[in-house]
Scaffold this motif. Sequence first.
Motif, PDB file in Angstrom:
ATOM      1  N   TYR A  75       0.855  -1.182   0.000  1.00 48.69           N
ATOM      2  CA  TYR A  75       0.000   0.000   0.000  1.00 48.69           C
ATOM      3  C   TYR A  75       0.893   1.235   0.000  1.00 48.69           C
ATOM      4  O   TYR A  75       1.815   1.337   0.800  1.00 48.69           O
ATOM      5  N   LYS A  76       0.632   2.163  -0.904  1.00 49.64           N
ATOM      6  CA  LYS A  76       1.392   3.409  -1.035  1.00 49.64           C
ATOM      7  C   LYS A  76       0.436   4.596  -1.087  1.00 49.64           C
ATOM      8  O   LYS A  76      -0.705   4.467  -1.537  1.00 49.64           O
ATOM      9  N   PHE A  77       0.945   5.763  -0.705  1.00 50.40           N
ATOM     10  CA  PHE A  77       0.152   6.984  -0.781  1.00 50.40           C
ATOM     11  C   PHE A  77      -0.380   7.168  -2.205  1.00 50.40           C
ATOM     12  O   PHE A  77       0.353   7.021  -3.176  1.00 50.40           O
ATOM     13  N   HIS A  78      -1.683   7.505  -2.307  1.00 46.17           N
ATOM     14  CA  HIS A  78      -2.323   7.675  -3.613  1.00 46.17           C
ATOM     15  C   HIS A  78      -2.901   9.081  -3.791  1.00 46.17           C
ATOM     16  O   HIS A  78      -2.772   9.678  -4.844  1.00 46.17           O
ATOM     17  N   ARG A  79      -3.551   9.595  -2.744  1.00 39.98           N
ATOM     18  CA  ARG A  79      -4.184  10.909  -2.821  1.00 39.98           C
ATOM     19  C   ARG A  79      -4.589  11.336  -1.412  1.00 39.98           C
ATOM     20  O   ARG A  79      -4.396  10.622  -0.456  1.00 39.98           O
ATOM     21  N   ARG A  80      -5.169  12.516  -1.324  1.00 37.15           N
ATOM     22  CA  ARG A  80      -5.778  12.993  -0.076  1.00 37.15           C
ATOM     23  C   ARG A  80      -7.246  13.263  -0.347  1.00 37.15           C
ATOM     24  O   ARG A  80      -7.615  13.661  -1.451  1.00 37.15           O
ATOM     25  N   GLN A  81      -8.061  13.052   0.687  1.00 32.06           N
ATOM     26  CA  GLN A  81      -9.487  13.335   0.541  1.00 32.06           C
ATOM     27  C   GLN A  81     -10.090  13.719   1.880  1.00 32.06           C
ATOM     28  O   GLN A  81      -9.555  13.405   2.936  1.00 32.06           O
ATOM     29  N   TYR A  82     -11.220  14.403   1.780  1.00 37.52           N
ATOM     30  CA  TYR A  82     -12.022  14.723   2.961  1.00 37.52           C
ATOM     31  C   TYR A  82     -13.476  14.546   2.561  1.00 37.52           C
ATOM     32  O   TYR A  82     -13.918  15.135   1.574  1.00 37.52           O
ATOM     33  N   GLU A  83     -14.179  13.703   3.310  1.00 40.51           N
ATOM     34  CA  GLU A  83     -15.573  13.392   3.023  1.00 40.51           C
ATOM     35  C   GLU A  83     -15.762  12.958   1.564  1.00 40.51           C
ATOM     36  O   GLU A  83     -16.700  13.354   0.886  1.00 40.51           O
ATOM     37  N   GLY A  84     -14.807  12.164   1.069  1.00 39.25           N
ATOM     38  CA  GLY A  84     -14.881  11.603  -0.266  1.00 39.25           C
ATOM     39  C   GLY A  84     -14.472  12.510  -1.396  1.00 39.25           C
ATOM     40  O   GLY A  84     -14.509  12.135  -2.565  1.00 39.25           O
ATOM     41  N   LYS A  85     -14.062  13.739  -1.084  1.00 41.38           N
ATOM     42  CA  LYS A  85     -13.666  14.703  -2.126  1.00 41.38           C
ATOM     43  C   LYS A  85     -12.184  15.005  -2.023  1.00 41.38           C
ATOM     44  O   LYS A  85     -11.636  15.090  -0.931  1.00 41.38           O
ATOM     45  N   PRO A  86     -11.531  15.183  -3.187  1.00 43.47           N
ATOM     46  CA  PRO A  86     -10.100  15.506  -3.180  1.00 43.47           C
ATOM     47  C   PRO A  86      -9.827  16.793  -2.396  1.00 43.47           C
ATOM     48  O   PRO A  86     -10.646  17.713  -2.381  1.00 43.47           O
ATOM     49  N   CYS A  87      -8.679  16.835  -1.754  1.00 44.34           N
ATOM     50  CA  CYS A  87      -8.283  18.029  -1.001  1.00 44.34           C
ATOM     51  C   CYS A  87      -6.765  18.134  -1.001  1.00 44.34           C
ATOM     52  O   CYS A  87      -6.061  17.190  -1.355  1.00 44.34           O
ATOM     53  N   LYS A  88      -6.287  19.283  -0.596  1.00 44.76           N
ATOM     54  CA  LYS A  88      -4.850  19.523  -0.468  1.00 44.76           C
ATOM     55  C   LYS A  88      -4.578  19.987   0.943  1.00 44.76           C
ATOM     56  O   LYS A  88      -5.340  20.747   1.524  1.00 44.76           O
ATOM     57  N   ARG A  89      -3.479  19.560   1.481  1.00 46.32           N
ATOM     58  CA  ARG A  89      -3.069  19.957   2.820  1.00 46.32           C
ATOM     59  C   ARG A  89      -2.699  21.399   2.888  1.00 46.32           C
ATOM     60  O   ARG A  89      -2.123  21.981   2.056  1.00 46.32           O
TER      61      ARG A  89
END
Length: 158
Positions: free
Chosen positions: A144-158
């Motif tokens: 398992y590797k980092f793929h993306r970020r999400q919040y409540e099922g939607k893409p997000c950026k830190r």
Amino acid sequence: MKLIIASISLVLSQALPAAANSLPPAEQAAAFKAAGFKLHGSQWRACEDPSTSYVPGAIDQVADLNGDGRPEVVITEGGSFCFGQAGAGYALVSKQADGSWKLLSRGTGILTVLPSKGKDGWPDLEIGGPGFCFPVERWNGKTYKFHRRQYEGKPCKR
């Protein structure tokens, strides 16, 4: 912070009976060992947390996540000593064709199995914790590797 740990402890303790009962005791022990846990008295521990807020290892979920007919197990453990503000850790292990158990993923946070899939039908994993914009890991055929970020099922950026 104490309220978060107490809430996690309650959730973990409520999840244990149904999930753990679906595996025979020998399989439970093999899954815990594959995840790096050791039996201390009647508790499975990977973390040597001396605090009273510690929640020992528990089988949170047993399911065939990739459709191969063999079970995967999500094991949880709680406490801020080892897991900081998240207050929880997880390990995902899979029963192999030869009967052994293999560690697929482990870390700090609250594991959520997602409906989206990576290679060979393995589900994506969201690693939740304090804050927003959580990492999602995807199986690449080996790990398992980092793929993306999400919040409540939607893409997000830190």
